[in-house]
Design an enzyme around this catalytic site. Structure first.
Site, PDB file in Angstrom:
ATOM      1  CE1 TYR A  13      12.502  -1.435  -2.494  1.00  0.00           C
ATOM      2  CE2 TYR A  13      10.257  -1.749  -3.276  1.00  0.00           C
ATOM      3  CZ  TYR A  13      11.198  -1.004  -2.585  1.00  0.00           C
ATOM      4  OH  TYR A  13      10.842   0.178  -2.007  1.00  0.00           O
ATOM      5  CE1 TYR A 141       9.035   1.894   1.165  1.00  0.00           C
ATOM      6  CE2 TYR A 141       6.816   2.704   0.766  1.00  0.00           C
ATOM      7  CZ  TYR A 141       8.082   2.412   0.310  1.00  0.00           C
ATOM      8  OH  TYR A 141       8.401   2.642  -1.003  1.00  0.00           O
ATOM      9  CG  ASP A 238       3.031   8.358   4.579  1.00  0.00           C
ATOM     10  OD1 ASP A 238       2.047   8.280   3.819  1.00  0.00           O
ATOM     11  OD2 ASP A 238       4.157   7.891   4.301  1.00  0.00           O
ATOM     12  CE  LYS A 267       1.243   2.638  -2.052  1.00  0.00           C
ATOM     13  NZ  LYS A 267       2.259   2.962  -1.058  1.00  0.00           N
TER      14      LYS A 267
HETATM   15  C1  LIG Z   1       3.502   3.758  -1.120  1.00  0.00           C
HETATM   16  C2  LIG Z   1       3.786   4.633   0.017  1.00  0.00           C
HETATM   17  C3  LIG Z   1       4.606   5.775  -0.123  1.00  0.00           C
HETATM   18  C4  LIG Z   1       5.292   6.115  -1.423  1.00  0.00           C
HETATM   19  O1  LIG Z   1       4.405   6.439  -2.442  1.00  0.00           O
HETATM   20  P1  LIG Z   1       4.907   6.321  -3.988  1.00  0.00           P
HETATM   21  O2  LIG Z   1       3.739   6.824  -4.763  1.00  0.00           O
HETATM   22  O3  LIG Z   1       5.220   4.875  -4.212  1.00  0.00           O
HETATM   23  O4  LIG Z   1       6.098   7.183  -4.118  1.00  0.00           O
HETATM   24  C5  LIG Z   1       4.793   6.574   0.986  1.00  0.00           C
HETATM   25  N1  LIG Z   1       4.221   6.285   2.173  1.00  0.00           N
HETATM   26  C6  LIG Z   1       3.429   5.209   2.350  1.00  0.00           C
HETATM   27  C7  LIG Z   1       2.798   4.955   3.679  1.00  0.00           C
HETATM   28  C8  LIG Z   1       3.202   4.336   1.287  1.00  0.00           C
HETATM   29  O5  LIG Z   1       2.439   3.250   1.473  1.00  0.00           O
END
Ligand SMILES: *Cc1c(COP(=O)(O)O)cnc(C)c1O
Length: 409
Positions: A13, A141, A238, A267
């Site tokens: 960004y 997100y 997620d 992550k």
């Molecule tokens: C960071 C994140 C993503 C994306 O993961 P990347 O490895 O950066 O592509 C998706 N969902 C959530 C909740 C995140 O925190």
């Protein structure tokens, strides 16, 4: 700092040339980053939620070098390997009982893309060809790829530029910003009207991360899941940010013992060593989906899988619950009083996450330099000054972080 970096390399960004110069890291060990100007700073960000055991950890180093001596990568089409098999077994064992099938990806965003595809293919094969939209709560997100962007908060600015290109999905009120009853009412009204066009609901459980570092009542999850079942909409969680202990439960879904239809992880999955994502689903869904139309080149990378196995073992054999309770207590003691400060709009704490929301936007460069002077690395964002440190951080190191936060405020 590095002039070539500043002139030629895009950071997240950011512009090139970048008006805010990136700090150059020479090495990292324990919970610290060693900058090239000789400064040693505590990483209060865990490299964006991922480095839960800190850096240069002997156990993780050993696991990844052991795998390196065998092979660093093989294609996953037609081939398999023990590290992927072991990791899939572990993930099936530690996630809800209904989740038995594992798809490996090379990042979190792609884990989300795969989850969306699974949901779309499920309804397609059920003969429900109109179910092609998704529903989510605002302030979410889910990543930066196109499918994931389409379900991120439409107003928070990260992806607004692309709204003309993105598929239009359904956004309902977030339980983080309105009462749970109001949020559920909005969800039910939208499902009632549009469920025949909706394949799945997707949301981050309990903590909305990059969309605003907001927390909500886990009971919302059970109630939203029940509504989704009633209206024949799949339920995707997620847990890319919340997974592997961050909120105080191994997975945030455990607050309400929820069984999602699909679960995305990433992550902290590899302890921050490598990029790896995974999407888990149930027998019921996988048997209907059939051939899943996805297959990244670096899917199930052996180095990533090997270090993920070691990271999960290290976590589960550590007193992680005690550590997170200790971090949470420290944040309550050190950060909560900041609520009295005129410049502070809110303080939010959950597990190993501490958030200070300011009244005004933060001057990132100035604040970051002050934090570094105080021995701490944080990345303020908008009005948010927040920290989610490695779990093995000591009490003294925690004090360094919270004292630095107090000092810059
Ligand atoms: C960071 C994140 C993503 C994306 O993961 P990347 O490895 O950066 O592509 C998706 N969902 C959530 C909740 C995140 O925190």
């Amino acid at each position: 700092m590095d002039i070539f970096d500043q002139q030629h390399i895009w950071h997240p960004y950011a512009k090139v040339p970048n008006p805010i110069v990136a700090h150059k890291v020479q090495s990292a060990d324990g919970v610290c980053l060693n900058l090239d100007n000789g400064k040693r700073v505590i990483d209060g960000m865990s490299s964006w939620w991922s480095a839960i055991h800190g850096y240069n950890h002997p156990v993780l180093n050993k696991a990844i070098t052991k795998q390196l001596a065998k092979m660093s990568h093989v294609m996953f089409g037609g081939l398999t390997h023990q590290s992927a098999i072991d990791l899939a077994k572990t993930l099936v064992a530690i996630t809800p009982d209904n989740l038995t099938k594992v798809f490996f990806t090379d990042s979190g965003s792609v884990a989300v893309e795969s989850a969306l595809k699974i949901a779309l293919q499920y309804w397609h094969n059920k003969g429900e060809k109109n179910k092609q939209k998704f529903i989510t709560i605002r302030a979410g997100y889910h990543g930066d790829t196109f499918g994931a962007m389409g379900i991120c908060d439409p107003d928070n600015g990260l992806h607004q530029l692309f709204c003309g290109v993105l598929p239009q999905h359904y956004f309902v009120k977030s339980p983080s910003t309105v009462t749970m009853d109001e949020a559920l009412k909005d969800l039910e009204a939208t499902l009632k009207q549009h469920s025949n066009a909706i394949a799945a609901m997707i949301l981050e459980p309990v903590v909305q991360g990059a969309g605003g570092m907001l927390f909500y009542n886990p009971q919302y999850l059970s109630k939203a899941k029940a509504l989704c079942e009633q209206y024949q909409v799949l339920f995707i969680l997620d847990e890319i940010a919340t997974g592997f202990g961050r909120t105080g439960e191994l997975f945030a879904l455990e607050y309400v013992n929820l069984e999602p239809d699909i679960l995305c992880l990433g992550k902290a999955l590899t302890g921050g060593y490598m990029s790896l994502g995974t999407t888990l689903t149930s027998d019921k869904i996988s048997s209907t989906v059939g051939t899943l139309m996805h297959g990244p080149t670096f899917m199930a990378n052996p180095l990533a899988c090997a270090v993920a196995n070691a990271s999960i073992e290290l976590l589960l054999n550590s007193p992680w619950q005690d550590n997170i309770a200790r971090i949470e207590k420290h944040f309550y003691r050190a950060l909560s009083p900041l609520k009295e400060n005129d410049k502070v709009a809110d303080v939010r704490i959950l597990g190993a996450i501490g958030v200070v929301e300011m009244v005004d936007d933060i001057d990132v460069e100035k604040t970051q330099n002050q934090l570094i002077e105080n021995g701490v690395w944080l990345r303020p964002y908008g009005k948010l000054l927040y920290t989610m440190p490695p779990f093995n951080i000591t009490d003294d190191e925690l004090s360094t972080i919270t004292n630095a936060i107090k000092a810059v405020i």
